[in-house]
Design an enzyme around this catalytic site. Structure first.
Site, short mmCIF file in Angstrom:
data_model
loop_
_atom_site.label_atom_id
_atom_site.label_comp_id
_atom_site.label_asym_id
_atom_site.label_seq_id
_atom_site.Cartn_x
_atom_site.Cartn_y
_atom_site.Cartn_z
N ASP A 4 0.88 -1.16 0.00
CA ASP A 4 0.00 0.00 0.00
C ASP A 4 0.93 1.22 0.00
O ASP A 4 2.15 1.12 0.12
CB ASP A 4 -0.96 -0.01 1.20
CG ASP A 4 -2.16 0.89 0.94
OD1 ASP A 4 -3.21 0.70 1.59
OD2 ASP A 4 -2.07 1.78 0.06
C1 GLC Z 1 -4.30 4.34 -0.33
C2 GLC Z 1 -5.19 3.19 0.09
C3 GLC Z 1 -5.25 2.09 -0.92
C4 GLC Z 1 -5.15 2.66 -2.31
C5 GLC Z 1 -3.75 3.24 -2.47
C6 GLC Z 1 -3.54 3.90 -3.83
O1 GLC Z 1 -3.55 4.80 0.76
O2 GLC Z 1 -4.96 2.60 1.36
O3 GLC Z 1 -6.47 1.37 -0.70
O4 GLC Z 1 -5.38 1.66 -3.28
O5 GLC Z 1 -3.42 4.15 -1.43
O6 GLC Z 1 -4.36 5.03 -3.93
#
Ligand code: GLC
Length: 756
Positions: A290
């Site tokens: 993430d």
């Molecule tokens: C965010 C979220 C994740 C998302 C990623 C890209 O922090 O936790 O669910 O897909 O970053 O935007």
């Protein structure tokens, strides 16, 4: 009939994929990967593991700022394998050219984006769609999102979010399917199928990403990004089943979760990633971190620096580094110092290349950027699909004296509330490329439905939010200016019925949106009570992204419709229900608490050692609130009524290799045709570890004409009764079981059987 035609037309591409063979076999892909891998330098392999977010409008020249210029050079030098947040056919084409035409081997980028519940045509938030208890609706939502995203150059979505959550304080409860693992597995499978179809190389399918692996929904106190400390049993029996279902459905990627589990960051957890995901489950796709979750291993205090964080993450099995700036600068050094085996880099790069090959990116890196972006996006067909899914997602919580459905003529209708006129909030959080303010508002939906629009009069009441809500900033609730209540009350006095829109702005839920107070914010409660004082025919339409504490409303308001954030066609779908064009059949997939103090609250809880009221204080209870939710999991009403009778079990006991057949007769005893979600719950009376008092083990959504009866059948076998027990294996343990078949988790006809 339209519904069936529409759904079959929209699902046809999925079905066709079922017969279209992959235009390249897995062994052909494997050979191509090995051949390419053998040509790649260590730096080039590491480049595939590096993902950056867009930093400039790719449709324009790269700015000359050092970080953008540096990023530009890194893309050209093969140091970037993927980008996120690059959207649109033109932008992705430009970025892809940077990689394909400048790097030594011309390896294409893969573009990822958060297409959670629609790309431009917005479908209901996932928690709403789950409330339809209709996997085909979830599949349709994902399929249309994939068609629109693919037509915009996106090949990969960071969805479905399959986190089980039991705590309404957590803002991301809107993004998943609720508190139950069985329903969660069905929704996860349906969404993967909707996004990926049966052929990732098709023009209208995109790679999916089951997230957040794992247990992100169990953050303590519902506070986003907080600590998670759950047992292996809860992990295995509650958290993992939807992820396993996604993997079994062929999901191409997974995403790490930010949290630790028992002190171990999920991004650096080899038990999760290597033992379970890539070992036991045989997952051959890749895991993306993430956002900077690799870098945050440091913040968790599990690595002294980014280099050690990178080492821990790659060894644990996190394949791609999203915005962590850890893999690119340190992996080569770690390999050269003998701290990381190059075979791990090869494995990670192999996984990334496999998905790129399966998407057909090596055959034509620009294929997703050459589709007719115009005709496939936000068209009438997609909006009709959004309306279909939206109305199925609505849950009727109360309807005293059959106040609903309303009449399209001959009724003077007051529509009150700031949210009634809001064309933006219904789009929901995680809104991808939705056009701001593009939803059909509740007011518009009602005006579209009635025969004479002059019979509908709107009063806003107090303004709800006093700033311009953005995804990144805090909301300011109006708590100083109650003006608008008098006008609303005056209108309510004169009208036959009041439709009062209450709930949440969509940015009260979503990432970073946890709340300790889940009652109605601003002047909503004051408005509600003032209107109810002067008009007894009040219909509350709740528009929210999480369970709310609505005790006063549940006691004093005759009709309550849970309408969530329903997307582009919200107002029309709600009107379909309000005026009876569609008989609501949604069921809650999250328990509604009576007090935030009950959170986490969920139906499939353990008994505890002191469940019974002993008449003393010495039992598991609160002295100031009941243990029960206000509305339970599986709850939802209809404009008609259903009677359950003739529960029949094919046997009183079964062996591990036999199936128990369970049947029940359901009759529509009302005057409306309607759908009912028939639910099967099971209780394992004792096991090697404590077992939930009830677990959903089956459901079937049926349609019954008024007066019609139908026999609904379920089958139960050892596999359905299996759980991860004290010996850390998945199996059913012999013993006594109860079962219920009914209309929600708190009622039903009861039976019993034995597993020998
Ligand atoms: C965010 C979220 C994740 C998302 C990623 C890209 O922090 O936790 O669910 O897909 O970053 O935007």
């Amino acid at each position: 009939m339209l519904k069936k035609l529409l759904l079959s037309a929209l699902l046809a591409p999925i079905l066709s994929h079922g017969v279209l063979a992959q235009n390249q076999t897995q062994s052909e892909i494997a050979m191509k990967i090995e051949s390419l891998l053998s040509k790649m330098t260590l730096e080039e392999k590491i480049g595939q593991l590096n993902q950056y977010t867009a930093r400039w409008e790719m449709t324009g020249p790269a700015p000359t700022g050092s970080s953008e210029q540096e990023l530009l050079e890194e893309i050209k030098n093969g140091k970037v394998g993927s980008m996120l947040n690059v959207t649109g056919a033109e932008a992705t084409m430009k970025a892809q050219k940077l990689a394909v035409e400048n790097t030594r081997l011309g390896i294409p980028l893969i573009f990822g984006y958060d297409v959670i519940h629609g790309y431009k045509t917005m479908f209901p938030i996932p928690l709403a769609t789950a409330s339809s208890w209709d996997p085909s609706a979830a599949e349709l939502s994902a399929h249309v999102a994939a068609v629109e995203a693919a037509a915009s150059g996106i090949q990969w979505t960071f969805a479905p979010m399959v986190d089980i959550s039991r705590d309404a304080r957590w803002g991301r409860v809107m993004e998943g399917a609720g508190e139950d693992p069985y329903l969660g597995t069905k929704m996860a499978t349906a969404q993967v199928r909707g996004f990926q179809g049966n052929n990732l190389s098709a023009d209208n399918t995109i790679a999916a990403c089951a997230k957040h692996f794992a247990a992100y929904g169990f953050v303590e106190a519902g506070r986003d990004y907080n600590t998670v400390d759950i047992s292996e049993y809860t992990l295995q029996n509650v958290v993992l089943p939807p992820f396993k279902a996604a993997v079994d459905a062929g999901v191409a990627t997974l995403m790490n979760s930010f949290n630790v589990i028992g002190g171990i960051p999920s991004t650096a957890n080899p038990h999760l990633l290597r033992d379970i995901l890539k070992g036991e489950w045989g997952f051959d796709g890749f895991v993306v971190s993430d956002w900077n979750s690799i870098g945050e291993i440091k913040n968790h205090g599990v690595a002294p620096d980014l280099k050690e964080a990178a080492r821990l993450a790659i060894i644990a099995g996190s394949d791609m580094d999203m915005e962590g700036y850890a893999y690119l600068p340190f992996l080569k050094q770690l390999v050269e110092e003998g701290l990381v085996d190059e075979a791990l880099i090869d494995d990670a790069a192999r996984r990334v290349l496999r998905v790129k090959f399966e998407l057909g990116l090596f055959d034509d890196p620009y294929k997703y950027s050459k589709l007719d972006e115009k005709g496939l996006i936000l068209n009438e067909e997609n909006l009709k699909a959004a309306r279909e899914v939206a109305k199925k997602s609505i849950v009727l919580l109360k309807n005293e004296n059959n106040l609903l459905p309303l009449k399209k003529a001959g009724q003077k209708i007051a529509v009150i509330g700031d949210l009634a006129d809001d064309k933006d909030s219904p789009i929901g959080s995680w809104r991808a490329q939705a056009i701001t303010g593009s939803a059909v508002s509740l007011l518009e939906g009602i005006e579209n439905a009635v025969e004479d629009q002059s019979s509908v009069v709107f009063e806003r009441g107090p303004v709800f939010i006093s700033n311009e809500p953005q995804f990144t900033q805090h909301l300011q609730y109006n708590e100083t200016d109650p003006s608008g209540i008098e006008e609303a009350v005056e209108l309510a006095k004169e009208m036959d019925v009041v439709v009062l829109a209450l709930g949440e702005n969509c940015f009260q839920t979503g990432e970073g949106r946890s709340q300790t107070d889940i009652t109605l914010k601003g002047y909503q409660q004051e408005l509600l009570e003032a209107v109810c004082e002067v008009n007894k025919n009040v219909v509350v339409v709740l528009m929210n992204g999480r369970p709310l504490v609505i005790n006063w409303m549940a006691e004093h308001v005759p009709a309550i419709v849970e309408a969530w954030h329903l997307g582009s066609e919200a107002g029309n779908a709600i009107a379909d229900v309000l005026f009876g064009d569609y008989n609501p059949a949604g069921k809650l997939t999250v328990s509604f608490p009576r007090s935030v103090g009950q959170c986490p609250i969920y139906y499939n809880h353990f008994s505890t050692g002191r469940a019974a009221d002993t008449g003393t204080v010495f039992w598991s209870h609160y002295t100031d609130e009941s243990n029960d939710p206000l509305f339970p999991f599986g709850y939802g009403l209809s404009y008609t009524t259903f009677d359950y009778s003739d529960l029949n079990l094919s046997a009183g006991e079964i062996t591990a290799d036999q199936k128990l057949k369970v049947s029940v007769v359901v009759k529509n005893t009302g005057v409306f045709d309607g759908e009912e979600v028939v639910q099967l719950y099971v209780q394992d009376l004792y096991g090697s570890i404590a077992r939930p008092v009830k677990e959903l083990k089956g459901f079937e959504k049926i349609f019954l004409k008024a007066g019609e009866s139908k026999t609904v059948e379920f089958e139960l076998g050892a596999a359905d009764l299996a759980f991860f027990g004290v010996d850390k294996t998945w199996k059913a343990e012999p013993g006594n079981f109860n079962l219920w078949v009914g209309t929600n988790s708190q009622s039903g006809l009861k039976g019993a059987f034995k597993l020998k």
